[in-house]
Design a protein around this motif. Structure first.
Motif, PDB file in Angstrom:
ATOM      1  N   LEU A  75       0.786  -1.249   0.168  1.00  0.00           N
ATOM      2  CA  LEU A  75      -0.012   0.083  -0.019  1.00  0.00           C
ATOM      3  C   LEU A  75       0.801   1.247  -0.065  1.00  0.00           C
ATOM      4  N   VAL A  76       2.201   1.171   0.360  1.00  0.00           N
ATOM      5  CA  VAL A  76       2.916   2.538   0.211  1.00  0.00           C
ATOM      6  C   VAL A  76       3.744   2.335  -1.121  1.00  0.00           C
ATOM      7  N   VAL A  77       4.508   1.226  -1.562  1.00  0.00           N
ATOM      8  CA  VAL A  77       5.060   1.312  -2.709  1.00  0.00           C
ATOM      9  C   VAL A  77       4.129   1.606  -3.959  1.00  0.00           C
ATOM     10  N   GLY A  78       3.094   0.931  -3.815  1.00  0.00           N
ATOM     11  CA  GLY A  78       1.953   0.939  -5.132  1.00  0.00           C
ATOM     12  C   GLY A  78       1.634   2.421  -5.161  1.00  0.00           C
ATOM     13  N   ASN A  79       1.650   3.290  -4.059  1.00  0.00           N
ATOM     14  CA  ASN A  79       1.266   4.664  -4.293  1.00  0.00           C
ATOM     15  C   ASN A  79       2.232   5.609  -4.346  1.00  0.00           C
ATOM     16  N   LEU A  80       3.636   5.335  -4.322  1.00  0.00           N
ATOM     17  CA  LEU A  80       4.682   6.019  -4.209  1.00  0.00           C
ATOM     18  C   LEU A  80       5.282   6.828  -5.546  1.00  0.00           C
ATOM     19  N   ASN A  81       5.138   8.032  -5.462  1.00  0.00           N
ATOM     20  CA  ASN A  81       5.329   8.857  -6.623  1.00  0.00           C
ATOM     21  C   ASN A  81       6.963   8.724  -6.729  1.00  0.00           C
ATOM     22  N   GLY A  82       7.637   8.369  -7.939  1.00  0.00           N
ATOM     23  CA  GLY A  82       9.053   8.276  -7.979  1.00  0.00           C
ATOM     24  C   GLY A  82       9.397   6.825  -7.879  1.00  0.00           C
ATOM     25  N   ALA A  83       8.624   5.925  -7.524  1.00  0.00           N
ATOM     26  CA  ALA A  83       9.141   4.273  -7.584  1.00  0.00           C
ATOM     27  C   ALA A  83       8.733   3.835  -9.171  1.00  0.00           C
ATOM     28  N   ALA A  85       7.465   2.229 -12.385  1.00  0.00           N
ATOM     29  CA  ALA A  85       6.020   1.711 -12.763  1.00  0.00           C
ATOM     30  C   ALA A  85       5.881   0.291 -12.621  1.00  0.00           C
ATOM     31  N   GLU A  86       6.829  -0.572 -13.172  1.00  0.00           N
ATOM     32  CA  GLU A  86       6.542  -1.882 -13.149  1.00  0.00           C
ATOM     33  C   GLU A  86       6.606  -2.760 -11.470  1.00  0.00           C
ATOM     34  N   ILE A  87       7.085  -1.695 -10.488  1.00  0.00           N
ATOM     35  CA  ILE A  87       7.197  -2.036  -9.277  1.00  0.00           C
ATOM     36  C   ILE A  87       5.865  -1.758  -8.519  1.00  0.00           C
ATOM     37  N   ARG A  88       5.341  -0.529  -8.889  1.00  0.00           N
ATOM     38  CA  ARG A  88       4.111   0.025  -8.409  1.00  0.00           C
ATOM     39  C   ARG A  88       3.038  -0.970  -8.828  1.00  0.00           C
ATOM     40  N   TYR A  89       3.000  -1.509 -10.093  1.00  0.00           N
ATOM     41  CA  TYR A  89       2.161  -2.461 -10.577  1.00  0.00           C
ATOM     42  C   TYR A  89       2.270  -3.639  -9.776  1.00  0.00           C
ATOM     43  N   ARG A  90       3.210  -4.046  -9.336  1.00  0.00           N
ATOM     44  CA  ARG A  90       3.441  -5.322  -8.637  1.00  0.00           C
ATOM     45  C   ARG A  90       2.943  -5.139  -7.313  1.00  0.00           C
ATOM     46  N   ALA A  91       3.299  -4.082  -6.571  1.00  0.00           N
ATOM     47  CA  ALA A  91       2.760  -3.761  -5.340  1.00  0.00           C
ATOM     48  C   ALA A  91       1.333  -3.769  -5.355  1.00  0.00           C
ATOM     49  N   ASN A  92       0.628  -3.191  -6.430  1.00  0.00           N
ATOM     50  CA  ASN A  92      -0.869  -2.972  -6.296  1.00  0.00           C
ATOM     51  C   ASN A  92      -1.393  -4.369  -6.688  1.00  0.00           C
ATOM     52  N   ARG A  93      -0.728  -5.228  -7.228  1.00  0.00           N
ATOM     53  CA  ARG A  93      -1.195  -6.401  -7.236  1.00  0.00           C
ATOM     54  C   ARG A  93      -1.431  -7.112  -6.001  1.00  0.00           C
ATOM     55  N   VAL A  94      -0.382  -7.037  -5.317  1.00  0.00           N
ATOM     56  CA  VAL A  94      -0.442  -7.625  -3.754  1.00  0.00           C
ATOM     57  C   VAL A  94      -1.387  -7.001  -3.131  1.00  0.00           C
ATOM     58  N   ALA A  95      -1.655  -5.578  -3.208  1.00  0.00           N
ATOM     59  CA  ALA A  95      -2.456  -5.139  -2.314  1.00  0.00           C
ATOM     60  C   ALA A  95      -4.188  -5.161  -2.606  1.00  0.00           C
ATOM     61  N   LEU A  96      -4.234  -5.676  -3.876  1.00  0.00           N
ATOM     62  CA  LEU A  96      -5.583  -5.944  -4.390  1.00  0.00           C
ATOM     63  C   LEU A  96      -5.996  -7.324  -3.777  1.00  0.00           C
ATOM     64  N   ARG A  97      -5.087  -8.092  -3.929  1.00  0.00           N
ATOM     65  CA  ARG A  97      -5.114  -9.371  -3.309  1.00  0.00           C
ATOM     66  C   ARG A  97      -5.490  -9.571  -1.872  1.00  0.00           C
ATOM     67  N   GLN A  98      -4.565  -8.705  -1.137  1.00  0.00           N
ATOM     68  CA  GLN A  98      -4.985  -8.562   0.327  1.00  0.00           C
ATOM     69  C   GLN A  98      -6.226  -7.880   0.627  1.00  0.00           C
ATOM     70  N   ALA A  99      -6.822  -6.817  -0.191  1.00  0.00           N
ATOM     71  CA  ALA A  99      -7.971  -6.318   0.043  1.00  0.00           C
ATOM     72  C   ALA A  99      -9.128  -7.160  -0.186  1.00  0.00           C
ATOM     73  N   ILE A 100      -9.006  -8.043  -1.111  1.00  0.00           N
ATOM     74  CA  ILE A 100      -9.982  -9.145  -1.374  1.00  0.00           C
ATOM     75  C   ILE A 100     -10.098 -10.009   0.032  1.00  0.00           C
ATOM     76  N   ASP A 101      -9.011 -10.440   0.289  1.00  0.00           N
ATOM     77  CA  ASP A 101      -8.955 -11.254   1.669  1.00  0.00           C
ATOM     78  C   ASP A 101      -9.707 -10.630   2.802  1.00  0.00           C
ATOM     79  N   VAL A 102      -9.326  -9.353   2.911  1.00  0.00           N
ATOM     80  CA  VAL A 102     -10.123  -8.377   4.245  1.00  0.00           C
ATOM     81  C   VAL A 102     -11.473  -8.391   3.967  1.00  0.00           C
ATOM     82  N   GLU A 103     -12.002  -8.054   2.816  1.00  0.00           N
ATOM     83  CA  GLU A 103     -13.292  -7.930   2.369  1.00  0.00           C
ATOM     84  C   GLU A 103     -14.127  -9.234   2.707  1.00  0.00           C
ATOM     85  N   ARG A 104     -13.577 -10.255   2.279  1.00  0.00           N
ATOM     86  CA  ARG A 104     -14.258 -11.510   2.571  1.00  0.00           C
ATOM     87  C   ARG A 104     -14.269 -11.962   3.821  1.00  0.00           C
TER      88      ARG A 104
END
Length: 375
Positions: A75-83, A85-104
């Protein structure tokens, strides 16, 4: 002036803008951000969080270390200006999976109200869609109404970067739509990208759906004042300043998003001046003149059946957003939008508005058609 405010509220209300409550869990980024700051910045975080400093930090890491940080602090790296792009894409895929688990997990508890449970199920569906393998999510934050940034095209090779800034009621649940797809941020950006590529298949361009600010929730004081726009402008300026310097950046702003863009463009540094600032269905930009905006060219359009045209273009005691950008005294270039209908039709396929926006994005300014009303 009270009558003016009554008119404003009445128009918004009859357009279906209503507030609904939600009962979401607390902000999931807080603890992660604090841990990140301790790990990376130590006691002097403020001096090390500029995009340039972040870029240097990641450049000093090997690929495995970059991936580890993305996985550990998504959630930090995925929104970090200057990081990267490919690393932000990866981070947000992780964050999305975690968010799905939290919601479920949350949906299995008794804490969710009927409305909250419905939203939880919709959020799981939205997160799963954003996780599709062909999508590039540059920003994701599930807290509150949620925020998202999506890149269409190759950001690393783009010579032109076009940023679509949406208006009110555009949290994560409305980031994309199945019905009326072109009225949602993701659909707007996708249609603009497709039209650009149709006009110039070889264009090195990336279009970004930027829904990374708290938008007004349908009707409310937030839609009538500039408080949310000011906060959104801070985020938009930071995002624009972090874009690759080699690329020319332009913004395409709709509805309340034009207020955000207006505030942002009044304070952009000279080195990050926009190539184009284009607004559709604007209630005003909190400025009286295009000359006050840090953009080489300012464009505006509004169709006759857009209800925004019924608003009073004034600003008084913090309410209202000022001059009409399509007005003759504002100084914007007013372009044609034939074929577009209503407040949300500007990005629809086959419209002059979409064709003209693509011409603006490509720099084909002599091909842009004028509004029939002000040819």
């Amino acid at each position: 002036m009270l009558a003016v405010l009554v008119v404003v509220i009445g128009v918004l209300a009859t357009s279906g803008w209503l507030i609904r409550p939600d009962d979401r869990p607390a902000d999931p980024r807080t603890a992660e951000t604090a841990a990140w700051d301790r790990l990376v910045y130590g006691p002097d975080a403020a001096a090390q969080t500029s995009p340039a400093a972040v870029s240097r930090y990641f450049a000093g890491l090997n690929a495995a270390s970059q991936r580890h940080l993305a996985d550990r602090y998504p959630l930090v790296v995925g929104n970090l200006n200057g990081a990267p792009a490919e690393i932000r894409y990866r981070a947000n895929r992780v964050a999305l999976r975690q968010a799905i688990d939290v919601e479920r997990r949350w949906l299995k508890t008794a804490d969710a109200s009927a409305w909250g449970a419905r939203n939880g199920r919709r959020k799981v569906h939205r997160y799963e869609s954003l996780l599709s393998s062909n999508r590039h999510i540059l920003g994701f934050d599930p807290s509150g109404d949620g925020r998202a940034i999506e890149v269409i095209g190759d950001l690393d090779t783009a010579e032109r970067i076009e940023i679509v800034v949406p208006g009110a009621d555009n949290g994560l649940l409305n980031f994309e739509r199945t019905v009326g797809a072109v009225t949602a941020p993701a659909g707007m950006a996708r249609n603009l990208y497709n039209e650009i590529r149709a006009q110039d298949p070889g264009a090195k361009v990336a279009v970004i759906a930027w829904a990374d600010y708290q938008t007004p929730a349908r009707i409310g004081i937030g839609a009538l004042t500039g408080a949310l726009a000011d906060r959104g402008a801070v985020r938009l300026r930071a995002f624009i300043r972090a874009l690759p310097e080699r690329a020319r950046a332009s913004v395409f702003c709709h509805s309340y998003g034009t207020v955000v863009c207006g505030r942002a463009a009044q304070q952009l540094p000279a080195e990050r001046r926009l190539s184009n600032l284009t607004v559709m269905g604007s209630p005003g930009m909190r400025t009286d003149s295009a000359a006050e905006l840090a953009a080489d060219r300012v464009w505006a359009t509004r169709v006759g059946d857009d209800w925004v045209g019924e608003l009073p273009f004034v600003e008084f005691a913090g309410f209202g957003h000022g001059a009409d950008p399509t007005g003759p005294g504002f100084g914007a270039r007013v372009f044609g939008a034939e074929g577009a209908h209503g407040h949300t039709g500007y990005f629809a396929e086959g419209t002059d508005s979409l064709r003209n926006m693509a011409r603006i994005a490509l720099g084909n300014y002599t091909s842009v058609t004028c509004s029939n009303a002000r040819s």
